[in-house]
Scaffold this motif. Structure first.
Motif, short mmCIF file in Angstrom:
data_model
loop_
_atom_site.label_atom_id
_atom_site.label_comp_id
_atom_site.label_asym_id
_atom_site.label_seq_id
_atom_site.Cartn_x
_atom_site.Cartn_y
_atom_site.Cartn_z
N UNK A 49 0.85 -1.18 0.00
CA UNK A 49 0.00 0.00 0.00
C UNK A 49 0.89 1.23 0.00
N UNK A 50 0.29 2.41 -0.18
CA UNK A 50 1.08 3.65 -0.18
C UNK A 50 1.89 3.78 1.11
N UNK A 51 3.18 4.01 0.94
CA UNK A 51 4.04 4.19 2.09
C UNK A 51 4.41 2.91 2.80
N UNK A 52 4.08 1.74 2.21
CA UNK A 52 4.38 0.46 2.87
C UNK A 52 5.21 -0.43 1.94
N UNK A 53 6.24 0.15 1.35
CA UNK A 53 7.13 -0.60 0.47
C UNK A 53 8.02 -1.51 1.30
N UNK A 54 8.05 -2.81 0.95
CA UNK A 54 8.84 -3.76 1.73
C UNK A 54 10.03 -4.31 0.96
N UNK A 55 10.02 -4.19 -0.38
CA UNK A 55 11.16 -4.61 -1.19
C UNK A 55 11.53 -3.48 -2.14
N UNK A 56 12.84 -3.26 -2.30
CA UNK A 56 13.32 -2.16 -3.14
C UNK A 56 14.27 -2.71 -4.21
N UNK A 57 13.80 -2.88 -5.42
CA UNK A 57 14.62 -3.27 -6.57
C UNK A 57 15.58 -4.41 -6.24
N UNK A 58 15.03 -5.49 -5.78
CA UNK A 58 15.83 -6.67 -5.44
C UNK A 58 16.10 -7.48 -6.70
#
Length: 596
Positions: free
Chosen positions: A367-376
């Motif tokens: 959801x907005x503001x709940x990013x758990x993975x970043x360009x893995x």
């Protein structure tokens, strides 16, 4: 379960992203598609009902004939023939109506079963994060309340509606045959009935749709409150959750009362239409009999025809209540079955040479503001065992579910090599710590992974994961009933059962998400041996609950805040004195390091 970042259930706001609801046009199109394979049965049922209704329309003329015989003062034996014919009509109508309604009911049950299968198939394929955004209550309300409402309509409303419409049409035709003026008189009730139906439908669609949504929200709140009862009490949130439950319950009750008032107004208007129509037919009959245009018996038959319409007309209009409610439920079911195929399937694409799984710049947010993975980015070579480690909340389980295809990434791609699947067909199988033991025999539970497996295959799979000894020691061996109401399996044995299913499915790629976490210290080593055996010969991604699993892996990938921060073997990472070395020291503590 929807939760805030703090992990306290039930503290999320009410803006859940509900699963889609199909439009009216799409719902009707889906219904036609569901019925199409059984058109023959539909036509047969309709034809038999038409015949049954036509036979039943002979009752009123026969009664009119009896009235004329009595009015003319004829001998009593003149009544014999019409009375006998009435008995014959009753028997024939009863038999044909039963046959017709049976065909319609079978058609409805077949269509309902087909809809259920499509709904369950698509619901099981939905990405987990999509279900989490919608909330468990939304899906639960659809699979329980909406299915029940549609089933009730299919079993009672549909046959009765079909019969009522036929009776109305054929009865009006019969009145026209007596004298078209009777038909015109009866039609005076139609404007009131039409306005009533229009008034009701315009309001009912919105009310029932809102009511289903409110019931879903109510169920969601109850599930969250009861499921997180320990946390709620621990944080002293009882009053807050009680108020939320009360608020959503009040909303559901308010909409229910609106529907009740709507139905009461509907009935009141229908009674007015009945009085207008019957009065018009009686007055018309009076003048026609006085002028000698028709006999008393004919006028009696016309009045009886109109009176016989009370039941089917009211039933047809009243069934609009069930129809609108069922239509709202059907739209919610079709909305799930219509979710695009691309949203529920794991892409099986060609990966780079020698790779079994390729994760390319994958990001994921709940959801907005709940990013758990970043360009893995991550590549699993064929046959390689990779362990995912990291602190709680690092994104390990999310990455595991993305590789398994349970969820779809919000950015980037996950590709699985186009290799030959195992006997049961899956390219990737996910085993988590939350294992469900299905109700049935142990053999049936195992065959969920491979329906054609022989008993010898089942024993081989159990032996592979070191579970055959206890399985054969059960009261009835493989025929022992397990699951709800059956023999209880402890967490470690349930996990071994899941690993045996993995062996039977025989996928080229396996994903284990803390699959040994449920075992206590005593059973940890046995369960780890079971997992190692189940993964032999496969490409594996293992979310390591115990770092002993990481030690045994070919490569270790360390996640921190949704990013890959380290990758290498146990010795390489421990020597590098980075995040993994810190985790290893914290985990091992007083433990003696395993012999390497």
């Amino acid at each position: 379960m929807t939760s805030t970042p703090s992990g306290i259930p039930g503290t999320a706001d009410d803006s859940a992203e509900l699963l889609p609801i199909a439009s009216g046009a799409r719902t009707r199109a889906a219904l036609r598609t569901l019925i199409r394979p059984d058109r023959g049965r539909a036509l047969l049922g309709l034809g038999v009902l038409v015949g049954a209704t036509a036979v039943g329309l002979l009752v009123q003329p026969l009664l009119g004939r009896i009235v004329d015989i009595v009015a003319d003062g004829r001998p009593a034996d003149a009544l014999t023939l019409p009375v006998v014919l009435l008995l014959v009509v009753a028997v024939v109508q009863g038999v044909t109506t039963t046959l017709g309604l049976t065909q319609v009911a079978r058609l409805g049950e077949t269509v309902l079963a087909r809809l259920r299968e499509q709904f369950v198939e698509r619901a099981l394929q939905l990405p987990a994060d999509r279900l989490e955004r919608a909330g468990a209550g939304d899906l639960t309300a659809r699979v329980t309340g909406d299915v029940a409402r549609v089933a009730e309509a299919v079993r009672s409303a549909l046959p009765e509606m079909a019969r009522s419409v036929l009776v109305i049409v054929l009865t009006l035709g019969a009145m026209a045959l007596l004298d078209v003026r009777f038909l015109l008189a009866a039609l005076l009730a139609v404007p009131v009935q039409a306005l009533t139906a229009r008034w009701y439908v315009r309001r009912a669609v919105t009310v029932y749709a809102d009511q289903r949504v409110a019931n879903g929200a109510q169920q969601q709140q109850l599930l969250e409150t009861i499921g997180g009862a320990v946390t709620v009490r621990g944080h002293r949130l009882e009053e807050q959750h009680t108020e939320k439950s009360a608020r959503r319950s009040r909303k559901a009750v308010e909409l229910t009362m609106r529907s009740v008032h709507l139905v009461l107004g509907f009935y009141a208007r229908l009674h007015i239409a009945e009085y207008i129509g019957l009065a018009a037919v009686l007055v018309t009959g009076f003048f026609l009999v006085r002028d000698g245009s028709v006999s008393i018996g004919t006028a009696t038959a016309a009045a009886l025809y109109f009176h016989s319409l009370f039941g089917p007309v009211n039933a047809a209009l009243v069934l609009l209540d069930d129809a609108q409610s069922a239509a709202a439920g059907l739209a919610r079911l079709v909305g799930v079955t219509d979710i695009e195929e691309s949203a529920v399937q794991l892409p099986h694409q060609r990966t780079e040479a020698g790779a079994a799984v390729t994760v390319d710049a994958v990001s994921h947010a709940y959801g907005p503001g709940r990013t758990v993975l970043h360009e893995v980015s991550l590549t699993l070579r064929a046959g390689e065992h990779v362990a995912l480690v990291g602190t709680s909340g690092a994104g390990k389980s999310t990455l595991a579910r993305l590789v398994a295809g349970v969820q779809q990434p919000t950015g980037g791609t996950v590709s699985v090599a186009q290799s030959a699947p195992g006997p049961a067909g899956p390219s990737v199988v996910l085993v988590t710590q939350e294992v469900h033991v299905f109700t049935g025999t142990l053999a049936e539970d195992l065959r969920l992974a491979r329906p054609d497996a022989s008993d010898a295959d089942l024993r081989t799979a159990l032996a592979t994961v070191y579970a055959l000894e206890w399985a054969e020691a059960l009261p009835e061996g493989l025929a022992t009933v397990v699951g709800e109401g059956g023999h209880r399996l402890d967490p470690a044995r349930a996990q071994q059962l899941a690993l045996a299913r993995l062996v039977l499915a025989d996928p080229p790629v396996a994903v284990l998400d803390e699959a040994t976490a449920e075992a206590g210290s005593a059973g940890a080593r046995t369960l780890e041996r079971s997992a190692e055996a189940a993964l032999a010969g496969r490409t594996a991604l293992v979310v390591a609950h115990r770092l002993t699993q990481a030690v045994a892996a070919d490569r270790i990938v360390v996640l921190e805040a949704g990013r890959v921060v380290e990758s290498g073997t146990h010795d390489e990472l421990r020597t590098a004195d980075g995040p993994y070395a810190t985790l290893w020291r914290a985990w091992s503590g007083s433990r003696a390091a395993p012999h390497l």
